[in-house]
Design an enzyme around this catalytic site. Structure first.
Site, PDB file in Angstrom:
ATOM      1  CG  ASP A 123       8.198  32.436 -26.204  1.00  0.00           C
ATOM      2  OD1 ASP A 123       7.822  31.784 -27.192  1.00  0.00           O
ATOM      3  OD2 ASP A 123       9.385  32.554 -25.866  1.00  0.00           O
ATOM      4  CG  ASN A 131      13.980  21.350 -27.018  1.00  0.00           C
ATOM      5  OD1 ASN A 131      13.431  20.460 -26.371  1.00  0.00           O
ATOM      6  ND2 ASN A 131      13.309  22.268 -27.677  1.00  0.00           N
ATOM      7  CG  HIS A 136      13.970  17.819 -29.597  1.00  0.00           C
ATOM      8  ND1 HIS A 136      13.527  19.106 -29.773  1.00  0.00           N
ATOM      9  CD2 HIS A 136      15.135  17.720 -30.295  1.00  0.00           C
ATOM     10  CE1 HIS A 136      14.369  19.764 -30.562  1.00  0.00           C
ATOM     11  NE2 HIS A 136      15.356  18.939 -30.894  1.00  0.00           N
ATOM     12  CG  ASP A 140       8.248  16.727 -26.674  1.00  0.00           C
ATOM     13  OD1 ASP A 140       8.399  17.882 -27.119  1.00  0.00           O
ATOM     14  OD2 ASP A 140       8.298  15.701 -27.375  1.00  0.00           O
ATOM     15  CD  GLU A 166      10.058  27.554 -28.255  1.00  0.00           C
ATOM     16  OE1 GLU A 166      10.905  28.373 -28.642  1.00  0.00           O
ATOM     17  OE2 GLU A 166       9.867  26.460 -28.809  1.00  0.00           O
ATOM     18  NE  ARG A 186      -5.203  32.720 -11.725  1.00  0.00           N
ATOM     19  CZ  ARG A 186      -6.474  33.102 -11.664  1.00  0.00           C
ATOM     20  NH1 ARG A 186      -6.996  33.512 -10.511  1.00  0.00           N
ATOM     21  NH2 ARG A 186      -7.227  33.075 -12.740  1.00  0.00           N
TER      22      ARG A 186
END
Length: 253
Positions: A123, A131, A136, A140, A166, A186
């Site tokens: 997440d 945002n 937005h 993106d 997300e 990683r």
């Protein structure tokens, strides 16, 4: 068209030859005589009948061949279009990863083949702020960078999906607990190394929190999700930009 005329002409000549041979063989055997008129009939009739008939036949065969080729080409195009539609229906438009439904379907199929593996939920941290502050479209761009970093962090056979706005899922096929922790770290590090500069020269830090659980024998996808969600919650509460991967589904129930 020239080829058809030539081929049909050869057929007509063969018909003339066959007609002459037949007339010169059968008529004398029956006591008759092949005179000039009979000879001309043996030549003219095959030419008048065999040539146009064979030309028509060759022309129809050629049309059928062309039609079959067009049909095969159309079939190949439809098959390609069908594959593109299937791919579009199963993948997220922006990141190209599997969408939520396809990811969990792939996870379920993989679980039926083997009990080994690990599920990670990844997440993006503080993504709402990006945002809100930059819009937005900029968000993106950040998501695409995060998705690319996740791809760099996993192995070639692992299953990736975008399971929320997300939020991403990664099923590490056959991974042990040690391998899953290494891959999760990683991924976290790959995202942390991204230099995101949407405006001016200011770098906006990108980080992710990762929760993961190891597949237990007979564990359902729902149980794995609850386990990974619990670890993700712990990573968020631990300050974010953390990867926590542990086994033990009982604690997640």
């Amino acid at each position: 068209m020239v080829r058809i005329l030539v081929r049909s002409g050869l057929v007509a000549l063969a018909s003339v030859a066959a007609s002459l041979i037949l007339a010169l063989t059968v008529v004398p055997a029956m006591g008759g005589v092949v005179d000039g008129n009979a000879f001309m009939m043996c030549v003219i009739c095959p030419l008048l009948i065999a040539w146009p008939a064979s030309a028509y036949t060759f022309r129809q065969n050629e049309r059928l061949t062309v039609a079959h080729r067009e049909l095969a080409r159309t079939h190949a195009q439809l098959a390609a279009a069908h594959r593109r539609l299937e791919d579009k229906a199963s993948h997220d438009d922006m990141t190209g990863m599997l969408n939520r439904e396809s990811f969990f379907a792939s996870l379920d199929n993989s679980r039926r083949e083997t009990d080994r593996g690990a599920l990670l939920i990844i997440d993006a941290d503080h993504f709402k702020a990006i945002n809100d502050d930059f819009g937005h479209l900029t968000g993106d761009e950040a998501l695409l960078l995060i998705a690319a970093a996740i791809r760099r962090g996993v192995r070639s056979g692992d299953i990736l999906g975008r399971i929320g706005g997300e939020e991403f899922g990664a099923f590490l096929v056959g991974a042990t607990e040690a391998e899953a922790r290494h891959i999760a770290e990683r991924i976290r590090r790959e995202v942390e190394l991204v230099r995101f500069r949407p405006v001016d020269e200011r770098t906006i830090p990108l980080t992710v929190s990762i929760g993961g659980t190891i597949c237990g024998s007979g564990a359902t996808v729902s149980e794995l999700m609850r386990g990974a969600d619990r670890r993700l919650y712990e990573a968020k509460n631990g300050g974010r930009n953390l990867a926590i991967v542990e086994s033990g589904l009982a604690a997640a129930a």
